[in-house]
Design a protein around this motif. Structure first.
Motif, short mmCIF file in Angstrom:
data_model
loop_
_atom_site.label_atom_id
_atom_site.label_comp_id
_atom_site.label_asym_id
_atom_site.label_seq_id
_atom_site.Cartn_x
_atom_site.Cartn_y
_atom_site.Cartn_z
N ALA A 84 0.67 -1.04 0.27
CA ALA A 84 0.10 0.17 0.00
C ALA A 84 0.86 1.46 -0.12
O ALA A 84 0.29 2.19 -0.37
N GLN A 85 2.27 1.22 0.51
CA GLN A 85 3.07 2.22 0.25
C GLN A 85 3.87 2.20 -0.96
O GLN A 85 5.06 2.95 -0.86
N ILE A 86 3.57 1.47 -1.84
CA ILE A 86 4.49 1.33 -3.22
C ILE A 86 3.41 2.03 -4.38
O ILE A 86 2.44 1.17 -4.64
N ALA A 152 -0.11 5.99 -8.97
CA ALA A 152 1.39 5.90 -8.31
C ALA A 152 1.91 6.93 -7.76
O ALA A 152 2.42 7.00 -6.63
N LEU A 153 1.53 7.93 -8.49
CA LEU A 153 2.16 9.23 -7.71
C LEU A 153 1.38 9.76 -6.69
O LEU A 153 1.95 10.69 -5.92
N GLY A 154 0.17 9.53 -6.53
CA GLY A 154 -0.56 9.76 -5.36
C GLY A 154 -0.74 8.79 -4.09
O GLY A 154 -1.54 8.98 -3.25
N ARG A 157 2.37 8.88 1.74
CA ARG A 157 3.74 8.38 2.38
C ARG A 157 4.41 7.34 1.65
O ARG A 157 4.61 6.29 2.25
N PRO A 158 4.52 7.50 0.38
CA PRO A 158 5.35 6.23 -0.32
C PRO A 158 6.40 5.77 0.18
O PRO A 158 7.55 6.85 0.73
N ALA A 184 10.04 15.71 -5.59
CA ALA A 184 9.35 16.01 -4.14
C ALA A 184 9.27 14.91 -3.47
O ALA A 184 9.73 14.99 -2.27
N LEU A 185 8.92 13.95 -4.13
CA LEU A 185 8.60 12.49 -3.37
C LEU A 185 10.10 12.04 -2.88
O LEU A 185 10.07 11.49 -1.66
N ALA A 186 10.87 12.12 -3.72
CA ALA A 186 12.51 11.61 -3.49
C ALA A 186 12.82 12.52 -2.26
O ALA A 186 13.61 12.20 -1.21
N ALA A 187 12.58 13.95 -2.18
CA ALA A 187 13.19 14.96 -1.14
C ALA A 187 12.68 14.51 0.05
O ALA A 187 13.24 14.77 1.20
N ALA A 188 11.30 14.05 -0.04
CA ALA A 188 10.58 13.59 1.13
C ALA A 188 11.14 12.51 1.94
O ALA A 188 10.57 11.95 2.84
#
Length: 429
Positions: A84-86, A152-154, A157-158, A184-188
């Motif tokens: 669920a987090q992928i 996928a982008l949504g 908390r991936p 942005a996701l990678a930075a998070a």
């Protein structure tokens, strides 16, 4: 998961995909070991190298035949909470069943515990909100992949995004919103894995590029991509950074007018240019001059200055990315030396160990050494035997041992012109 720990860990993974005809394997992983932290990672290779098999085990859609896969410390195949987090974009669309895109997306959102009303908010940033009202069965291949990419982008908390060719066959108006979201996701703190055969996509976005070669990670390079067509550690002595290649399309106005030969001669003594080669176009109205340099901007200025001095008409100047053939040729030379030092399939967390010095891939046609000034260039005699490289082959030094010849200029002849050599291709093994 402790701070600083890898997000994705593969230990001795063996796996096969089912992407071939009648479900037969198209590619496989051969004892792959790899650790990936937060950031954008590109896995560069073809399905035959095992890219699709890798995507399936990372996404938790298949269990490895041997070895272990961990995402956030858990096996994604056995843990629904981890899956669920992928965020996943598969090679072929696999949207949930539903009469409309809205109902399909609502089903997917409810399955991950998100409000079903959030579908429009996922599609709008990619510019594909009109797809929401469409029947799912009416979507084209690329439209269905666009919907899957938005899902996928949504992912909230991936831990991981595993995306197969996210910039190919995806019906989004512009790739830039996708790139911005991934950064942005990678930075998070997410680990973003781009599975691709495109050196352009890998170089444009990835922090690290991992070259997958016949089931194992053969090498890892920085995301800029300039080193992809060179064996690791193959920089010339004293070079501050990897070489870049520049293509110059020259207009041949008339047989006696200055053209690519004159430009090549003028650039031979330019400090910004290390080496170069020219080849006549098929219609004899244009030629291509290929330049090797350490600094792209300095070399471009040198080309423009030389063209103005010699009254040469330029059509275009470009800096093409390496092709997969270039990457494979350089990687094969790297593997030939590295495999004797470490066991096949040994861990490659930061890529294979660099070589102290290694020859580079194929080349042929007229060439000059930038350190020796050129006199009037003479036409090349065709090679007497052996295949010659086609137009567009990468400009690179090639050792005598690797291909029986070398590129560059020997000592000038009596008339001051260089003796250009020719060599056959090295196909990368």
């Amino acid at each position: 998961m402790s701070p600083g720990a890898p997000v994705v860990v593969l230990e001795g993974v063996r796996a096969r995909d089912g992407a071939g005809e009648e479900g037969r394997p198209r590619g496989a992983l051969s004892g792959l070991s790899l650790a990936l932290g937060p950031g954008v990672h590109a896995v560069l290779g073809a399905p035959e190298d095992g890219t699709l098999a890798l995507a399936e085990v990372l996404a938790g859609r298949a269990a490895p035949l041997a070895g272990r896969v961990l995402v956030g410390g858990r096996d994604p195949f056995r843990s629904a909470a981890t899956r669920a987090q992928i965020g996943v974009l598969a090679a072929t669309p696999e949207l949930p069943e539903g009469a409309s895109v809205a109902s399909s997306m609502s089903f997917a959102l409810r399955a991950r515990g998100a409000p079903a009303s959030g579908a429009a908010a996922l599609l709008e940033p990619l510019g594909v909100a009109p797809l929401l009202a469409r029947r799912t069965a009416s979507l084209s291949f690329s439209e269905a992949r666009a919907v899957e990419l938005s899902l996928a982008l949504g992912v909230p908390r991936p831990l991981l995004l595993c995306l197969v060719e996210p910039f190919a066959d995806v019906a989004v108006p512009s790739p830039e919103p996708v790139r911005e979201r991934l950064r942005a996701l990678a930075a998070a703190g997410a680990c973003v894995v781009l599975v691709t055969s495109s050196t352009v996509d890998a170089s444009a976005l990835a922090d690290r590029i991992h070259v997958l070669d016949r089931g194992v990670i053969a090498r890892t390079e920085p995301g800029a991509g300039d080193r992809l067509a060179a064996a690791p550690g193959a920089d010339p002595p004293g070079a501050g950074r990897p070489e870049v290649e520049i293509h110059v399309l020259v207009h041949e106005r008339a047989p006696d007018a200055p053209g690519a030969r004159a430009l090549a001669a003028a650039l031979a003594s330019a400090p910004a240019v290390r080496a170069g080669a020219w080849e006549q176009g098929p219609a004899e109205t244009s030629s291509t001059l290929r330049i090797r340099a350490a600094d792209r901007e300095a070399a471009a200025l040198a080309i423009l200055d030389a063209a103005a001095r010699e009254d040469v008409t330029l059509i275009a100047i470009s800096s093409p990315p390496p092709s997969m053939h270039d990457v494979r040729a350089a990687t094969a030379l790297h593997l030939a030396a590295v495999r004797s030092r470490r066991p096949f399939g040994a861990p490659a967390i930061e890529g294979a160990a660099p070589l102290p010095s290694a020859p580079q891939g194929p080349f042929a046609v007229a060439a000059f050494d930038a350190q020796a000034p050129l006199g009037p260039a003479a036409p090349l005699s065709p090679p007497s035997d052996g295949p010659s490289a086609p137009a567009g082959a990468p400009m690179s030094a090639h050792s005598d041992a690797a291909a029986g010849g070398r590129i560059g200029a020997d000592s000038p002849g009596a008339d001051g012109s260089p003796h250009a050599t020719e060599t056959g291709r090295h196909d990368g093994g």
